[in-house]
Design a protein around this motif. Structure first.
Motif, PDB file in Angstrom:
ATOM      1  N   HIS A   1      -6.256  -2.321  -3.662  1.00 37.59           N
ATOM      2  CA  HIS A   1      -5.853  -2.327  -2.166  1.00 37.59           C
ATOM      3  C   HIS A   1      -6.398  -1.114  -1.558  1.00 37.59           C
ATOM      4  O   HIS A   1      -7.388  -1.171  -0.695  1.00 37.59           O
TER       5      HIS A   1
ATOM      6  N   HIS B   1      -9.851  -0.517   0.827  1.00 40.90           N
ATOM      7  CA  HIS B   1     -10.091   0.308   2.164  1.00 40.90           C
ATOM      8  C   HIS B   1     -11.202   1.170   2.175  1.00 40.90           C
ATOM      9  O   HIS B   1     -11.852   1.305   3.087  1.00 40.90           O
TER      10      HIS B   1
ATOM     11  N   TYR C   1       1.849  -8.161   4.544  1.00 39.77           N
ATOM     12  CA  TYR C   1       1.607  -6.974   5.122  1.00 39.77           C
ATOM     13  C   TYR C   1      -0.008  -7.114   5.757  1.00 39.77           C
ATOM     14  O   TYR C   1      -0.375  -6.313   6.584  1.00 39.77           O
TER      15      TYR C   1
ATOM     16  N   GLU D   1      -6.020  -4.138   7.021  1.00 42.52           N
ATOM     17  CA  GLU D   1      -4.871  -4.529   6.005  1.00 42.52           C
ATOM     18  C   GLU D   1      -5.272  -5.864   5.376  1.00 42.52           C
ATOM     19  O   GLU D   1      -4.865  -6.243   4.260  1.00 42.52           O
TER      20      GLU D   1
END
Ligand SMILES: [Zn+2]
Length: 261
Positions: free
Chosen positions: A149, A153, A210, A217
Motif C-alpha cells: 500500500h 503511494h 478505505y 487511496e
C-alpha cells in the motif's frame, strides 16, 4: 536522468550473491515469492540487493533494525518493481519502522491523533508498523498489505502528484502515452465512483472501503487487491485488473493458483 555510472553500479549490485540468510527470511516472511518463476525470483533478489544498498532504515519506538526487518520490507516493496526499468523509489531515502501501530496526526484534522499502520510522504520517509508489515508478507491472500500500500503511494507520488495516476507508458511515444492516460482515467474514475457508492451502502467489495477516501487511496488499495486477490479483482473489475496488469507488467493470477477465490 539517472547517470550511466549509477546505472552500472546498480547492475553490478543486482548481479551480486543473494545471502543465504536473506533467502531464509523470504521463505518464512514472504512465502509467495516461491510462486514466482525462477527468473522472477532472481530479479526480485537483485532488486532487494539494490533497495537495501540505497535505502536507510531507522527503528522508532525502541525497535532495533535487523536483517529480518530490512529484507521482509524490501521484498514487498520490490515486488512492485518487477519487469520494468526500476527507479527504486527515487524520492525515498528513509524507511521509519515502529514496532506496531503508532499514533500520528489525523490527515484531515491536525488536532486529532489516531493509530496508523503506515504512511508515505512525498520527498519524505515511508513509515511502517513492523508487526503489520511482517503479517502482510506472511499472508499474501487476505487483500491487506501495508508495505505494498505505502509503496504504491510512492509510485503514485513520483510524478509530483498523489492523484491515483502513476507515470504511465515510460519510453512510449507521446500519442501512445496520451491514450494510456485516457484509458487509465476512464477506468479508474468509474471504478472509484463505484467503490464510493458501495462503501456508502456498506456493501462488500474486493477493494477495501478505505480506497473510497480519494483517488490516491483508491490506487493504493486497488494495488493491494491486485497482488493479493487478483482472481477476485479480475472477475469483479476486469478492466481495472487489465490497467493494473499493464502498469505493473505482472499477472498475479498466474502465481496465486486456486487460493484466491
Ligand atoms: Zn494510503
Amino acid at each position: 536522468m539517472f547517470g550511466f555510472f549509477a546505472k552500472r553500479r546498480r547492475k553490478k549490485i543486482r548481479e551480486g550473491d543473494f545471502p543465504g540468510a536473506w533467502a531464509e527470511i523470504l521463505e518464512t516472511n514472504f512465502p509467495i515469492h516461491r510462486q514466482l518463476s525462477a527468473a522472477d525470483q532472481r530479479e526480485l533478489h537483485g532488486h532487494i540487493l539494490v533497495f537495501l544498498d540505497e535505502k536507510m532504515f531507522e527503528g522508532c519506538g525502541g525497535l532495533v533494525i535487523d536483517d529480518e526487518i530490512r529484507v521482509t520490507i524490501a521484498a514487498q516493496a520490490c515486488i512492485l518493481l518487477l519487469h520494468r526499468e526500476p527507479a527504486y523509489y527515487p524520492t525515498l531515502r528513509t524507511i521509519l519502522v515502529y514496532p506496531s501501530s503508532y499514533l500520528a496526526k489525523h490527515p484531515h484534522d491536525e488536532k486529532k491523533k489516531h493509530h496508523r499502520l503506515g504512511e508515505s510522504w512525498q520527498f519524505g520517509p515511508v513509515v511502517l508498523a513492523w508487526d503489520s508489515s511482517r503479517r502482510g508478507g506472511k499472508n499474501a491472500f487476505d487483500g491487506h498489505n501495508v508495505v505494498i500500500h505505502e509503496f504504491a503511494h510512492q509510485l503514485d507520488q513520483i510524478d509530483g502528484a498523489a492523484d491515483g495516476a502513476p507515470t504511465l507508458g515510460q519510453g512510449e511515444e507521446r500519442g501512445q502515452r496520451r491514450q494510456l492516460y485516457r484509458s487509465w482515467a476512464l477506468v479508474f474514475s468509474r471504478d472509484f465512483e463505484c467503490l464510493q457508492k458501495k462503501a456508502a451502502k456498506g456493501k462488500r467489495t474486493v477493494i477495501d472501503h478505505y480506497g473510497a477516501t480519494n483517488p490516491a487511496e483508491f490506487f493504493a488499495t486497488a494495488t493491494e487487491a491486485f497482488f493479493e486477490k487478483p482472481r477476485q479483482l479480475k472477475k469483479k473489475r476486469p478492466e481495472l485488473y487489465e490497467e493494473l496488469r499493464a502498469y505493473y507488467r505482472q499477472n498475479p493470477v498466474a502465481w496465486h493458483g486456486s487460493r484466491d477465490r
